[in-house]
Design a protein around this motif. Sequence first.
Motif, short mmCIF file in Angstrom:
data_model
loop_
_atom_site.label_atom_id
_atom_site.label_comp_id
_atom_site.label_asym_id
_atom_site.label_seq_id
_atom_site.Cartn_x
_atom_site.Cartn_y
_atom_site.Cartn_z
N VAL A 22 6.35 3.46 -4.68
CA VAL A 22 6.05 3.04 -3.32
C VAL A 22 4.76 3.72 -2.87
N ASP A 23 3.80 2.93 -2.43
CA ASP A 23 2.55 3.47 -1.90
C ASP A 23 2.60 3.45 -0.37
N HIS A 24 2.27 4.58 0.25
CA HIS A 24 2.31 4.64 1.72
C HIS A 24 1.10 5.40 2.25
N ASP A 25 0.77 5.12 3.49
CA ASP A 25 -0.33 5.81 4.16
C ASP A 25 0.15 7.20 4.57
N HIS A 26 -0.49 8.24 4.05
CA HIS A 26 -0.03 9.60 4.31
C HIS A 26 -0.25 10.02 5.76
N ARG A 27 -1.11 9.33 6.48
CA ARG A 27 -1.34 9.69 7.89
C ARG A 27 -0.30 9.06 8.81
N THR A 28 0.05 7.81 8.57
CA THR A 28 0.97 7.10 9.46
C THR A 28 2.38 6.97 8.89
N CYS A 75 2.06 0.39 -9.73
CA CYS A 75 2.44 1.00 -10.99
C CYS A 75 2.08 2.49 -10.96
N PHE A 76 2.50 3.22 -11.96
CA PHE A 76 2.26 4.66 -12.00
C PHE A 76 0.77 4.99 -11.97
N ASN A 77 -0.03 4.28 -12.76
CA ASN A 77 -1.45 4.59 -12.86
C ASN A 77 -2.20 4.30 -11.55
N CYS A 78 -1.94 3.16 -10.94
CA CYS A 78 -2.64 2.81 -9.70
C CYS A 78 -2.22 3.72 -8.55
N ASN A 79 -0.94 4.04 -8.49
CA ASN A 79 -0.47 4.94 -7.44
C ASN A 79 -1.09 6.33 -7.60
N GLY A 80 -1.14 6.80 -8.84
CA GLY A 80 -1.76 8.10 -9.10
C GLY A 80 -3.25 8.08 -8.84
N GLY A 81 -3.90 6.94 -9.18
CA GLY A 81 -5.34 6.82 -8.95
C GLY A 81 -5.70 6.92 -7.48
N LEU A 82 -4.94 6.25 -6.62
CA LEU A 82 -5.21 6.33 -5.18
C LEU A 82 -5.03 7.77 -4.70
N PHE A 123 -8.04 9.90 -5.59
CA PHE A 123 -9.18 9.62 -4.72
C PHE A 123 -8.86 9.87 -3.25
N ARG A 124 -7.68 10.48 -3.00
CA ARG A 124 -7.27 10.89 -1.66
C ARG A 124 -7.26 9.73 -0.66
N ASP A 125 -6.93 8.54 -1.14
CA ASP A 125 -6.84 7.35 -0.29
C ASP A 125 -8.12 7.10 0.51
N ASN A 126 -9.24 7.56 0.00
CA ASN A 126 -10.51 7.46 0.73
C ASN A 126 -11.29 6.24 0.24
N PRO A 127 -11.47 5.20 1.07
CA PRO A 127 -12.20 4.00 0.66
C PRO A 127 -13.65 4.29 0.26
N VAL A 128 -14.27 5.29 0.88
CA VAL A 128 -15.65 5.63 0.55
C VAL A 128 -15.73 6.15 -0.88
N PHE A 129 -14.81 7.03 -1.26
CA PHE A 129 -14.81 7.56 -2.62
C PHE A 129 -14.57 6.44 -3.64
#
Length: 223
Positions: free
Chosen positions: A155-161, A169-176, A179-185
């Motif tokens: 489950v992917d969730h916004d850590h702020r809200t 999947c495991f890789n995409c969730n870990g990848g986000l 990158f600290r959920d930062n769209p700029v990065f």
Amino acid sequence: MSDLRGSDVKDCPQCGRTLPVTEFHSNVRRPDGLAFYCKRCAASRSEASRRKRGVKEQRKSSEPVPPGSKWCPDCGLIKPLTEFARTTSKASGYHSYCLPCHTARGVESKNRLYGGTREYHLRHRYGIGQAEFDELLAEQGGVCAICGAPDPQHVDHDHRTGWVRGILCFNCNGGLGQFRDNPVFLAEAITYLKGTTWQWTLIHPGVYQRSSKTRGRRPSRSS
């Protein structure tokens, strides 16, 4: 009898004894600052109240517990304190049950209250249940919302809200997360890959040339 009385003794209405004030608990709400019943009678009344409310009698070890050890009521064994989890909610600083029994109680509680550890994890961390998870995954076509890998379980969730965004999947969730959920990065990473990765460029119809737009080194023969 009155000449023997003073601030150092008190009558207990339960047992009728005249006892030193040290035999009574403190109670700042009473005029004399002491409990109504003596300690022995107060403990007896408290135990009777617990039985009436259906609370089981507290079990105790039949053997002396040596210093540095603790008795576990579930398995009935005396174990070193290192076998008990620490907690600030107990006067002793340790949980009542040893680590294996404490874990078993947690699993039993999750199964009884939530139907399983998976349901407990989803509701406790993300505020959704397995039914909501399955519904969201079905809306994604049963695949990872980013790469399309089948049967994603994270489950992917916004850590702020705290809002759930999707199932990955495991890789995409870990990848986000990396990158600290930062769209700029993430955008900079895409730019970086496009500029440094060797690519196939169409130079004539049906003819391609491998090239890199910017910097980069070919791997050495020894690598």
